[in-house]
Design a protein around this motif. Structure first.
Motif, PDB file in Angstrom:
ATOM      1  N   ILE A  63      -5.626   1.914  15.248  1.00 19.66           N
ATOM      2  CA  ILE A  63      -4.839   2.428  14.120  1.00 19.66           C
ATOM      3  C   ILE A  63      -5.166   3.886  13.850  1.00 19.66           C
ATOM      4  CG2 ILE A  63      -4.543   2.243  11.610  1.00 19.66           C
ATOM      5  CD1 ILE A  63      -4.832  -0.809  11.967  1.00 19.66           C
ATOM      6  N   ILE A  64      -6.450   4.192  13.767  1.00 22.86           N
ATOM      7  CA  ILE A  64      -6.863   5.570  13.480  1.00 22.86           C
ATOM      8  C   ILE A  64      -6.428   6.510  14.598  1.00 22.86           C
ATOM      9  CG2 ILE A  64      -8.877   7.073  13.171  1.00 22.86           C
ATOM     10  CD1 ILE A  64     -10.287   4.685  11.842  1.00 22.86           C
ATOM     11  N   ILE A  85       1.949   2.376   3.596  1.00 27.37           N
ATOM     12  CA  ILE A  85       1.139   3.133   2.637  1.00 27.37           C
ATOM     13  C   ILE A  85      -0.267   2.531   2.545  1.00 27.37           C
ATOM     14  CG2 ILE A  85       0.891   3.769   0.199  1.00 27.37           C
ATOM     15  CD1 ILE A  85       3.933   3.836   0.025  1.00 27.37           C
ATOM     16  N   LEU A  86      -0.343   1.200   2.661  1.00 29.57           N
ATOM     17  CA  LEU A  86      -1.621   0.502   2.494  1.00 29.57           C
ATOM     18  C   LEU A  86      -2.546   0.651   3.706  1.00 29.57           C
ATOM     19  CD1 LEU A  86      -0.337  -2.791   0.831  1.00 29.57           C
ATOM     20  CD2 LEU A  86      -1.361  -0.808  -0.288  1.00 29.57           C
ATOM     21  N   VAL A  87      -2.041   1.213   4.799  1.00 29.72           N
ATOM     22  CA  VAL A  87      -2.903   1.445   5.963  1.00 29.72           C
ATOM     23  C   VAL A  87      -4.068   2.358   5.592  1.00 29.72           C
ATOM     24  CG1 VAL A  87      -2.986   2.395   8.303  1.00 29.72           C
ATOM     25  CG2 VAL A  87      -0.998   1.081   7.577  1.00 29.72           C
ATOM     26  N   SER A  88      -3.858   3.212   4.592  1.00 29.68           N
ATOM     27  CA  SER A  88      -4.931   4.119   4.170  1.00 29.68           C
ATOM     28  C   SER A  88      -6.090   3.373   3.508  1.00 29.68           C
ATOM     29  CB  SER A  88      -4.393   5.182   3.209  1.00 29.68           C
ATOM     30  OG  SER A  88      -3.793   4.580   2.083  1.00 29.68           O
ATOM     31  N   VAL A  89      -5.864   2.131   3.054  1.00 33.46           N
ATOM     32  CA  VAL A  89      -6.930   1.378   2.378  1.00 33.46           C
ATOM     33  C   VAL A  89      -8.118   1.136   3.309  1.00 33.46           C
ATOM     34  CG1 VAL A  89      -7.538  -0.813   1.289  1.00 33.46           C
ATOM     35  CG2 VAL A  89      -5.423   0.344   0.633  1.00 33.46           C
ATOM     36  N   PRO A  90      -7.943   0.482   4.473  1.00 34.68           N
ATOM     37  CA  PRO A  90      -9.120   0.289   5.345  1.00 34.68           C
ATOM     38  C   PRO A  90      -9.711   1.599   5.853  1.00 34.68           C
ATOM     39  CG  PRO A  90      -7.109  -0.363   6.483  1.00 34.68           C
ATOM     40  CD  PRO A  90      -6.748  -0.161   5.056  1.00 34.68           C
TER      41      PRO A  90
END
Length: 612
Positions: free
Chosen positions: A31-32, A246-251
């Motif tokens: 992901i990153i 948008i929630l991908v930034s959470v982890p």
């Protein structure tokens, strides 16, 4: 929010979890990496790669569901254990068994709908890669089955047979009674909301059922016994609640907090502020508050902030005569103050759920945190009027310069995050990726570095914590949908919009609601349940979205630290290694200072909108 102390799962389960942990670590790296490639392609070469978002979306849902299984294995799903710990020992075992059986019943009920949902998504193809959506949503069924397998193995090996059989009988009796009486229940209308989504959820919370499963049980039971809506709706809402890009930034921000703590970047910031302010009265209190303000702009996690700062400052504060209970009180309320400083995970989730600009929330959050910072700093100065300063010397210019030089690379990071998102240069997700890579490189080169084993453990830890958070978002989304479809929102909207006093009364009600829910629940669930209900009413009354968001988040954060129930309060006591009973009396003046700041924020909308 705490976990209930239990024995570790069976060695066989631990061995089976190893591949899942490895896969979750790989997915987080994927992901990153892909997000960073997308940023470079878009901003450097002006060549957007359209299929990257689809790869990230697929990987993200699998990461979330693998994380839920790992969190189940580690017993890290967020729950309220306060009431369970207060029960007599002879009752605790049975109530704990009842909680486990309730979770198992929820997971069993979801397996078939999850499989059907995956089958039906075969006909939905992704636009760029043209692959069936089944490959992505199969993660839901896999995660549910994995959690159930882990739960059953744990329950059969750690819970007495009599308690387990008794709990199964009670759950079966209640479920059977509801099923037989479903015809009568459908005629009760809105009373079903009170029974299933208030009373049942509250009973599950008291029994120590993790918050995610409390919401899931409430929504599932309401739809199964009081409506004719198919249970696949719960899976669909979980998918929607957990899958927003948008929630991908959470982890990624959770991982950033781990890097900050492991590399010592946070300590470097603390050392610099201590050399700058440590010689004045209340100086170390100012350093604590300032450190929380700055560090929170890197990690996005209250727990990470407190765990980084407390060990660095508490010994010197004790030497100057600060009492441990006062230090912990300031630590807890300082963390509440700093939670509007970007990159706040709460702000990211709120923006996603309520449809509010995350860039606007980030810009406003800094100003609002400064208002609360001033309120706490004034109280801290008054409290420090008898501070012992005899042996305290001003740091030399060379010491200040040296600590600044060491801290400078770390100090750049929060400003990078805020300016990039606030200025519209990049999204919160893109900035989180850049921030992680920056922190990894800087940490490796300047702050001692990280070994491969440490990095791997951080990746797995991030997956587990993110899975626990995202499962709450998914089940809360299902519960919020059930509340909305019941019609209670329309009735509540009509009541709140006709309150005498208009905007003022609505703001007071909002503050009270979120103070209470902040005590009982962790911040994210409270937002997910109420944001779809409260924000439309606020808009109807003409309240600015950003202003209302700041009032909601601030009230919730204060509630989180309010004894005797506030979850964050107990976390701070644990980090500071002090008894909650001792700290309880000391924290109230700081809570009142925050409430005074909240009153100013609510009364003066300009403070929330001036930075926009």
């Amino acid at each position: 929010m705490t976990t209930h102390a239990v024995s570790p799962p069976a060695p066989m389960v631990s061995r089976l979890l190893k591949p899942l942990e490895f896969l979750s670590a790989v997915l987080l790296v994927v992901i990153i990496t892909f997000l960073f490639i997308g940023v470079v392609a878009r901003y450097v070469f002006s060549i957007p790669i359209v299929w990257i978002d689809e790869v990230v979306s697929l990987s993200f849902l699998w990461l979330a569901m693998l994380g839920t299984a790992i969190a189940m294995h580690r017993n890290e799903h967020l729950r309220l254990s306060l009431f369970l710990d207060m029960m007599p020992k002879q009752i605790q075992g049975f109530v704990h068994a009842l909680a486990l059986v309730s979770i198992a019943a929820f997971l069993i009920a979801l397996i078939h709908p999850a499989v059907i949902y995956a089958q039906e998504e075969w006909f939905v193809k992704s636009p760029a890669l043209n692959i069936p959506n089944t490959y992505r949503v199969s993660a839901l069924a896999f995660g549910i089955i994995a959690m159930l397998a882990i739960l059953v193995t744990y329950a059969t090996q750690t819970v007495s047979k009599s308690n387990l059989l008794g709990a199964i009988a009670v759950v079966a009796l209640v479920a059977g009674g509801c099923w037989l009486g479903s015809g009568s229940l459908t005629e009760l209308g809105l009373y079903n909301i009170i029974f299933f989504l208030v009373i049942l959820v509250a009973l599950c919370l008291v029994a120590g059922v993790p918050i995610a499963f409390c919401f899931g049980l409430g929504a599932l039971s309401y739809l199964a016994f009081a409506t004719s809506v198919p249970l696949m709706v719960v899976i669909g809402r979980m998918d929607e609640g957990m899958s927003s890009l948008i929630l991908v930034s959470v982890p990624i921000f959770v991982l950033l907090g781990c890097i900050l703590d492991a590399t010592g970047m946070g300590k470097a910031i603390v050392d610099f502020l201590a050399s700058l302010l440590g010689h004045i009265k209340a100086g170390m209190s100012y350093v604590l508050l300032g450190s929380l303000f700055i560090v929170s702009g890197i990690s996005g996690s209250k727990v990470s902030d407190m765990a980084t700062i407390a060990p660095a400052l508490f010994p010197e504060m004790k030497r100057r005569g600060h009492k441990p209970k006062e230090m912990i009180a300031l630590l807890a309320t300082g963390a509440a103050m700093a939670d509007t400083v970007p990159p706040s995970i709460v702000l990211i989730v709120l923006g996603s759920v309520a449809g509010v600009s995350i860039a606007g929330l980030f810009q406003s959050g800094v100003v609002i945190a400064m208002v609360l910072l001033v309120a706490l700093a004034v109280l801290a100065r008054w409290k420090a009027r008898h501070e012992i300063m005899d042996q305290v010397k001003r740091s030399s210019t060379s010491v200040i310069g040296k600590t600044l030089l060491i801290a400078a690379p770390a100090l750049v990071l929060p400003f990078l995050i805020r300016s990039a998102v606030g200025g519209g240069v990049a999204t919160a997700t893109e900035v989180s990726t850049i921030a992680v890579l920056y922190a990894m490189i800087i940490g490796q080169v300047l702050y001692g570095g990280l070994g491969w084993r440490k990095i791997y453990n951080m990746l797995v830890e991030t997956a587990a914590l993110s899975g626990a958070i995202l499962l709450i978002l998914g089940t809360a989304s299902a519960m919020a949908w059930a509340i909305t479809q019941s019609g209670v929102v329309q009735s509540l909207s009509q009541f709140l919009t006709t309150l005498p006093g208009g905007v003022v009364s609505f703001m007071i009600v909002t503050i009270l609601i979120f103070l209470i829910l902040g005590c009982l629940l962790e911040g994210l669930p409270a937002i997910l349940i109420l944001a779809p209900i409260m924000f439309p009413i606020a808009r109807k009354l003409g309240i600015h979205d950003i202003h209302y968001s700041m009032v909601v988040v601030t009230a919730m954060n204060i509630g989180l630290m309010m004894p005797p129930i506030g979850v964050g309060f107990f976390v701070a006591c644990r980090i500071g290694n002090s008894s909650p009973d001792e700290v309880m009396g000391a924290i109230w003046p700081y809570i009142l200072a925050l409430i005074a700041g909240l009153a100013i924020i609510a009364a003066v909308p300009w403070l929330s909108t001036v930075a926009l």
